[in-house]
Write a protein that holds these residues in place. Sequence first.
Motif, mmCIF file in Angstrom:
data_model
loop_
_atom_site.group_PDB
_atom_site.id
_atom_site.type_symbol
_atom_site.label_atom_id
_atom_site.label_comp_id
_atom_site.label_asym_id
_atom_site.label_seq_id
_atom_site.Cartn_x
_atom_site.Cartn_y
_atom_site.Cartn_z
ATOM 1 N N LEU A 184 0.785 -1.104 0.039
ATOM 2 C CA LEU A 184 -0.016 0.086 0.071
ATOM 3 C C LEU A 184 0.785 1.213 0.137
ATOM 4 C CD1 LEU A 184 -3.188 0.628 0.144
ATOM 5 C CD2 LEU A 184 -2.758 0.987 2.444
ATOM 6 N N MET A 185 1.943 1.373 0.713
ATOM 7 C CA MET A 185 2.887 2.280 0.819
ATOM 8 C C MET A 185 3.605 2.464 -0.380
ATOM 9 S SD MET A 185 4.494 1.887 4.667
ATOM 10 C CE MET A 185 5.915 2.881 4.399
ATOM 11 N N GLU A 186 3.667 1.541 -1.187
ATOM 12 C CA GLU A 186 4.475 1.476 -2.584
ATOM 13 C C GLU A 186 3.549 2.275 -3.638
ATOM 14 O OE1 GLU A 186 5.546 -2.414 -3.401
ATOM 15 O OE2 GLU A 186 7.236 -2.313 -2.067
ATOM 16 N N ILE A 187 2.246 2.252 -3.461
ATOM 17 C CA ILE A 187 1.506 2.671 -4.571
ATOM 18 C C ILE A 187 0.921 4.088 -4.178
ATOM 19 C CG2 ILE A 187 0.955 0.441 -5.530
ATOM 20 C CD1 ILE A 187 -1.783 0.858 -4.230
ATOM 21 N N THR A 188 0.904 4.551 -3.070
ATOM 22 C CA THR A 188 0.481 5.916 -2.711
ATOM 23 C C THR A 188 1.382 6.960 -3.167
ATOM 24 O OG1 THR A 188 -0.449 7.238 -0.589
ATOM 25 C CG2 THR A 188 1.640 6.064 -0.258
ATOM 26 N N CYS A 189 0.806 8.232 -3.397
ATOM 27 C CA CYS A 189 1.434 9.283 -3.610
ATOM 28 C C CYS A 189 1.506 10.340 -2.692
ATOM 29 C CB CYS A 189 1.128 9.875 -4.865
ATOM 30 S SG CYS A 189 -0.694 10.298 -5.027
ATOM 31 N N ASP A 190 0.949 10.043 -1.468
ATOM 32 C CA ASP A 190 1.056 10.848 -0.306
ATOM 33 C C ASP A 190 2.466 10.823 0.095
ATOM 34 O OD1 ASP A 190 -1.659 11.850 -0.649
ATOM 35 O OD2 ASP A 190 -2.481 10.370 0.641
ATOM 36 N N ASP A 191 2.479 11.859 1.132
ATOM 37 C CA ASP A 191 3.911 11.718 1.873
ATOM 38 C C ASP A 191 3.806 10.685 2.965
ATOM 39 O OD1 ASP A 191 6.107 12.294 3.150
ATOM 40 O OD2 ASP A 191 5.552 14.223 3.978
ATOM 41 N N ILE A 192 4.707 9.785 2.829
ATOM 42 C CA ILE A 192 4.561 8.611 3.847
ATOM 43 C C ILE A 192 5.676 9.017 4.952
ATOM 44 C CG2 ILE A 192 3.627 7.194 2.185
ATOM 45 C CD1 ILE A 192 6.385 5.747 1.896
ATOM 46 N N ALA A 193 6.230 10.000 5.122
ATOM 47 C CA ALA A 193 7.298 10.093 6.267
ATOM 48 C C ALA A 193 6.744 9.937 7.533
ATOM 49 C CB ALA A 193 7.788 11.575 6.097
ATOM 50 N N ILE A 194 5.798 10.382 7.826
ATOM 51 C CA ILE A 194 5.123 10.317 9.339
ATOM 52 C C ILE A 194 5.063 8.750 9.559
ATOM 53 C CG2 ILE A 194 3.425 10.804 10.899
ATOM 54 C CD1 ILE A 194 2.956 13.544 9.554
ATOM 55 N N LEU A 195 4.522 8.373 8.326
ATOM 56 C CA LEU A 195 4.063 6.676 8.800
ATOM 57 C C LEU A 195 5.261 6.055 8.965
ATOM 58 C CD1 LEU A 195 1.971 4.336 8.639
ATOM 59 C CD2 LEU A 195 2.105 4.439 6.154
ATOM 60 N N GLN A 196 6.409 6.188 8.117
ATOM 61 C CA GLN A 196 7.598 5.645 8.218
ATOM 62 C C GLN A 196 8.111 5.827 9.555
ATOM 63 O OE1 GLN A 196 9.573 7.520 4.680
ATOM 64 N NE2 GLN A 196 9.427 5.481 3.614
ATOM 65 N N ILE A 197 7.978 7.009 10.046
ATOM 66 C CA ILE A 197 8.515 7.200 11.165
ATOM 67 C C ILE A 197 7.893 6.400 12.400
ATOM 68 C CG2 ILE A 197 9.024 9.028 13.167
ATOM 69 C CD1 ILE A 197 9.247 10.998 10.839
ATOM 70 N N VAL A 198 6.540 6.645 12.331
ATOM 71 C CA VAL A 198 5.670 5.797 13.207
ATOM 72 C C VAL A 198 5.946 4.272 13.137
ATOM 73 C CG1 VAL A 198 3.128 5.020 13.898
ATOM 74 C CG2 VAL A 198 3.855 7.480 13.475
ATOM 75 N N THR A 199 6.068 4.051 11.937
ATOM 76 C CA THR A 199 6.226 2.289 11.793
ATOM 77 C C THR A 199 7.732 1.951 12.343
ATOM 78 O OG1 THR A 199 5.256 2.281 9.678
ATOM 79 C CG2 THR A 199 6.704 0.446 9.982
ATOM 80 N N PHE A 200 8.744 2.701 12.051
ATOM 81 C CA PHE A 200 10.056 2.546 12.824
ATOM 82 C C PHE A 200 10.094 2.568 14.294
ATOM 83 C CE2 PHE A 200 14.367 3.783 14.113
ATOM 84 C CZ PHE A 200 15.199 2.548 13.151
ATOM 85 N N THR A 201 9.674 3.712 14.560
ATOM 86 C CA THR A 201 9.504 3.738 16.311
ATOM 87 C C THR A 201 8.588 2.542 16.962
ATOM 88 O OG1 THR A 201 7.737 5.413 16.225
ATOM 89 C CG2 THR A 201 10.355 6.083 16.187
ATOM 90 N N VAL A 202 7.176 2.638 16.539
ATOM 91 C CA VAL A 202 6.398 1.804 17.068
ATOM 92 C C VAL A 202 6.488 0.339 16.609
ATOM 93 C CG1 VAL A 202 4.043 1.078 17.544
ATOM 94 C CG2 VAL A 202 4.710 3.674 17.654
ATOM 95 N N GLY A 203 6.732 0.219 15.296
ATOM 96 C CA GLY A 203 6.990 -1.216 14.564
ATOM 97 C C GLY A 203 7.706 -1.842 15.233
ATOM 98 N N ILE A 204 9.145 -1.037 15.132
ATOM 99 C CA ILE A 204 10.280 -1.817 15.476
ATOM 100 C C ILE A 204 10.608 -2.092 16.998
ATOM 101 C CG2 ILE A 204 12.813 -1.606 15.413
ATOM 102 C CD1 ILE A 204 11.699 -2.013 12.840
ATOM 103 N N SER A 205 10.040 -0.902 17.769
ATOM 104 C CA SER A 205 10.308 -1.103 19.168
ATOM 105 C C SER A 205 9.253 -1.943 19.859
ATOM 106 C CB SER A 205 10.415 0.187 19.935
ATOM 107 O OG SER A 205 9.183 0.757 19.645
ATOM 108 N N LEU A 206 8.269 -1.884 19.375
ATOM 109 C CA LEU A 206 7.113 -2.637 20.218
ATOM 110 C C LEU A 206 6.580 -3.787 19.511
ATOM 111 C CD1 LEU A 206 4.802 0.243 21.485
ATOM 112 C CD2 LEU A 206 6.446 -1.005 22.602
#
Length: 275
Positions: A184-206
């Motif tokens: 889904l992230m690969e086909i969106t043209c929106d800015d995914i910077a915030i999602l990437q940050i949340v994914t990295f912090t929440v996704g990786i740590s928790l």
Amino acid sequence: MNPPNQTMVSYFIIIGISNVPELQLPIFLLVLLIYIIILGGNMTILMLSCSDRQLHTPMYFFLANLSMVDISCSTVSLHKILLNFIQGDRLVPHRACMIQMFFFSALTFDEFAILAVMSYDRYVAICNPLLYRIVMKQKICIWLAVVSWISGFIIVLPNNILASNFTCYKSNNINHFFCDIVPLMEITCDDIAILQIVTFTVGISLFALLPFLMTFVPYIFIIIAILKIRTSTGRRKAFYTCSSHLTVVILLYLTFSFQYFTPKSQRTTESSKLF
């Protein structure tokens, strides 16, 4: 007006495992066979755990929960590929796609969480066997199971809220056999910077690191305890009680790591779907 090659979507088209028409029937039969094996194996575990009083122990209680999660997660991810062949319809409404992604992510974390709880159970059984019945009493087991189930739905909520608020896409074709966050992230043209940050912090740590540590740290103490056992029969019996669980944990983490933590330059969509 939307920029060129960008579009708002109300539905997605699930590409599936392959676009080749001749492969659709073999793929359908293979996935159906896998799904039947998953249902049959886990339903057998559930029935045996409920019907046999000798299996009314914490280990089999958590194993039954793991089976329920496995059935749910497999149903969420595989049902669309089966319906695609039966109905001949690859369209998925936007809301349905977001719901599928949410439940798959949550149930995946639930699987990691229950496996971590099972590691703790094995740790107590092997390292503190005299305290096992006191530490792993029924109320504590139920509490651990409830927390494991609920935690996944809470932890993945921020990611899914951000993903569901994407407003435009380069395409509405999802090159996967279900709705997942990465395609889904690969086909969106929106800015995914915030999602990437949340994914990295929440996704990786928790999502990844926390259950990983909770799963493997107890095994360090388990291995130390097993090595201290003087007889080979005792060491073999102790290792046997946790070998199947450890095998499942290693397979799951290897698959998950390849799927989500492999560098994008080294990961292809086809290999990702295969794993």
